[in-house]
Design an enzyme around this catalytic site. Structure first.
Site, PDB file in Angstrom:
ATOM      1  N   CYS A 184     -16.744   1.236   1.196  1.00  0.00           N
ATOM      2  CA  CYS A 184     -16.527  -0.482   1.208  1.00  0.00           C
ATOM      3  C   CYS A 184     -17.324  -0.692   2.575  1.00  0.00           C
ATOM      4  CB  CYS A 184     -15.079  -0.608   1.303  1.00  0.00           C
ATOM      5  SG  CYS A 184     -13.975  -0.212   2.654  1.00  0.00           S
ATOM      6  N   CYS A 211      -7.647   1.764   3.073  1.00  0.00           N
ATOM      7  CA  CYS A 211      -8.492   1.120   4.144  1.00  0.00           C
ATOM      8  C   CYS A 211      -7.585   0.207   4.770  1.00  0.00           C
ATOM      9  CB  CYS A 211      -9.647   0.475   3.413  1.00  0.00           C
ATOM     10  SG  CYS A 211     -10.708  -0.495   4.514  1.00  0.00           S
ATOM     11  N   HIS A 294      19.334  15.097 -22.791  1.00  0.00           N
ATOM     12  CA  HIS A 294      20.291  13.831 -23.426  1.00  0.00           C
ATOM     13  C   HIS A 294      20.189  13.776 -24.835  1.00  0.00           C
ATOM     14  CE1 HIS A 294      16.544  12.079 -23.183  1.00  0.00           C
ATOM     15  NE2 HIS A 294      16.543  12.152 -22.112  1.00  0.00           N
ATOM     16  N   CYS A 326      52.737  10.124 -23.641  1.00  0.00           N
ATOM     17  CA  CYS A 326      52.924  10.630 -24.800  1.00  0.00           C
ATOM     18  C   CYS A 326      53.230   9.527 -25.617  1.00  0.00           C
ATOM     19  CB  CYS A 326      53.879  11.859 -24.629  1.00  0.00           C
ATOM     20  SG  CYS A 326      54.334  12.549 -26.368  1.00  0.00           S
ATOM     21  N   CYS A 339      39.895  20.580 -24.039  1.00  0.00           N
ATOM     22  CA  CYS A 339      40.149  20.196 -25.488  1.00  0.00           C
ATOM     23  C   CYS A 339      41.028  18.980 -25.568  1.00  0.00           C
ATOM     24  CB  CYS A 339      40.997  21.482 -25.893  1.00  0.00           C
ATOM     25  SG  CYS A 339      41.588  21.127 -27.707  1.00  0.00           S
ATOM     26  N   CYS A 369      38.713   8.162 -34.217  1.00  0.00           N
ATOM     27  CA  CYS A 369      38.988   7.703 -32.871  1.00  0.00           C
ATOM     28  C   CYS A 369      37.354   7.608 -32.168  1.00  0.00           C
ATOM     29  CB  CYS A 369      39.576   8.377 -31.996  1.00  0.00           C
ATOM     30  SG  CYS A 369      39.369  10.171 -31.908  1.00  0.00           S
TER      31      CYS A 369
END
Length: 522
Positions: A184, A211, A294, A326, A339, A369
């Site tokens: 330049c 620069c 993913h 419960c 589980c 669900c």
């Protein structure tokens, strides 16, 4: 459309039920195509060298066109998931980059340092650069676009060239041969260049060294910067490291390993959003985006989801507790395994951890669900109601995403315990090491299936309502059902025969293959 979809689901369910009842029908798990696990899974599904040979013969016939539907699904999943890549050291990467620089430098008639800047700005696509530089005019365009040559040549610029010049920073007047300049034409003394390059390196050099002139975007090639930093070895060493990091970060075929303090680099001839594993630290991640693998969600979906999770994680963590009551005796229960089939320690009631319903109802129809029921009238309600419904939908999917993530961690600990138990059994002469390998394979397959299931929830969250989403949620639910069955049997392996566990592995593997074959995009 609804009638057709219902009949399709019924026929699909019947065919999968028949596959589950048949213990003798085996289809190789999709993981046979992974390089590190190929022999293990072949041995598991075939149990002998002769069977392996027979299976390979059948595959050869299948390649000619005569293949079963299950083999077609398996092949499609293999084609979508298989990914050829190479783990490289930094020295190997540096050698490859140097070779690319030599090719471009020879064709464009520039130095290797300038060629490196050009390659970096073009993501190291050597072929594209060479095809673009067909004549001198195109060559100049490439040099200008890459920031190694100014659009206005130095001889025609406003920078005055004389026997003595003034440094543009410290304003000292010096002979022009003592000043350094880029194409330049902006000239500065060596002390100012040294200060500039040293400061840029210590600041992390995020965009290389440019620069010093205002609004000038020309970049300093490596050999230009080294002239000033050679007197400071520590800074020079850091410069070389940061420069290599910039090169690798810009390269469309290279990715840094995401492992902590790992220096390995992944190279792929054809980059894709596929799973790679570092051979050094064993980190597993997506080659394209660098997140944890993913599939079947794509990179954009998982990135949006992870961003949303970070923004709303505190709200979700506040609402989603690690303990639940419960449904029958209301005693507090903490989940300590992967589980989701929970047995209350007090009243022995079997229920689902996610929806708190009777576990027996999960095996007959939709695994409800895992499916979020949209409110059809939400568009007509107030802004507050819509915001509440949006949060409710997010929490629904986030809780399941987070639950399967915790299950993966718990099941990893369970696999370590299985290893210890196998060693104890072998030491007590209760079979050989090979006899108990099916438990480890079951744990590995369970982790693979659960990871796939976990990554279905971001895809379901952003999916539009329609028949395709209904089919996706059905296959998602069936996969979840078989995963929980496999997890239940593996956690209680002493109560089940080997054939029961192996058959469950086969069914869970098929469910995963079927889902990926329909919804994993190339």
């Amino acid at each position: 459309m609804i009638v057709f979809f219902s009949s399709f689901i019924q026929s699909y369910r019947n065919s999968m039920s028949q596959g589950k009842d048949s213990v003798d029908t085996k289809v190789d798990d999709d993981s046979e195509y992974e390089e590190d696990e190929e022999d293990d899974y072949d041995d598991y599904y075939n149990n002998s060298d002769d069977a392996l040979s027979d299976d390979n013969d059948q595959d050869d016939v299948g390649d000619k066109g005569d293949v079963s539907e299950n083999n077609n699904v398996k092949k499609k999943v293999h084609d979508l998931e298989y990914f050829q890549y190479t783990c490289m050291t930094l020295e190997e990467v540096d050698k490859k980059l140097d070779q690319d620089c030599a090719v471009v430098a020879d064709n464009l008639k520039v130095s290797k340092s300038v060629a490196a800047v050009i390659l970096q700005s073009h993501k190291w696509q050597v072929t594209a650069i060479l095809q673009s530089a067909t004549n001198q005019k195109d060559r100049l365009k490439i040099l200008t676009k890459s920031g190694v040559q100014d659009s206005v040549p130095a001889a025609q610029s406003k920078v005055k060239i004389s026997s003595k010049m003034e440094c543009g920073v410290c304003f000292d007047v010096q002979p022009k041969h003592k000043l350094e300049r880029l194409p330049c034409g902006h000239a500065y003394c060596k002390d100012c260049w040294l200060t500039h390059t040293e400061y840029t390196v210590k600041s992390g050099m995020p965009d290389g060294i440019q620069c010093m002139a205002k609004e000038c975007r020309l970049r300093c090639p490596k050999d230009f910067a080294v002239k000033f930093l050679s007197s400071k070895p520590e800074v020079l060493q850091k410069f070389n490291k940061l420069l290599l990091d910039l090169y690798i970060g810009a390269h469309y075929q290279l990715r840094f390993c995401i492992g902590a303090d790992c220096q390995m680099v992944m190279y792929a001839e054809v980059p894709k959003a596929r799973q790679v594993e570092c051979k050094s630290c064993r980190s597993v991640f997506c080659f394209e985006c660098g997140n944890n693998y993913h599939s079947p969600s794509n990179c954009d979906t998982i990135t949006k989801w992870l961003t949303k999770c970070r923004d709303d994680s505190e709200t979700a963590n506040y609402i989603c507790a690690n303990t639940k009551s419960c449904p029958q005796c209301h005693i507090c229960i903490e989940k300590n395994g992967g589980c989701n089939h929970i047995t209350c320690w007090k009243c022995k009631y079997d229920f689902c951890w996610m929806c708190l319903r009777d576990w027996r109802s999960h095996g007959n129809s939709y695994y409800s669900c895992s499916t979020y029921l949209e409110n059809p009238l939400i568009a007509e309600q107030s802004h507050e109601d819509r915001a509440r419904e949006a949060l409710k939908k997010y929490l629904f999917y986030f809780e399941r995403w987070e639950n399967h993530d915790r299950s993966l961690q718990l099941e990893e600990e369970a696999r370590k315990k299985i290893m210890v138990q196998i060693e104890e059994k072998v030491n007590r002469n209760e079979g050989t090491w090979i006899d108990w390998q099916y438990l480890l394979r079951a744990g590995e397959l369970l982790a693979k299936c659960r990871l796939t299931l976990k990554n279905t929830y971001p895809l379901a969250y952003y999916a539009s309502q329609g028949a395709e989403k209904e089919l996706f949620e059905y296959q998602q639910a069936q996969l979840e059902l078989e995963i929980e069955e496999l997890s239940w049997k593996l956690e209680r392996a002493g109560s089940y025969q080997r054939g029961d566990i192996e058959n469950q592995m086969d069914v869970a593997g098929k469910r995963r293959q079927t889902l990926l074959a329909h919804f994993l995009r190339d």
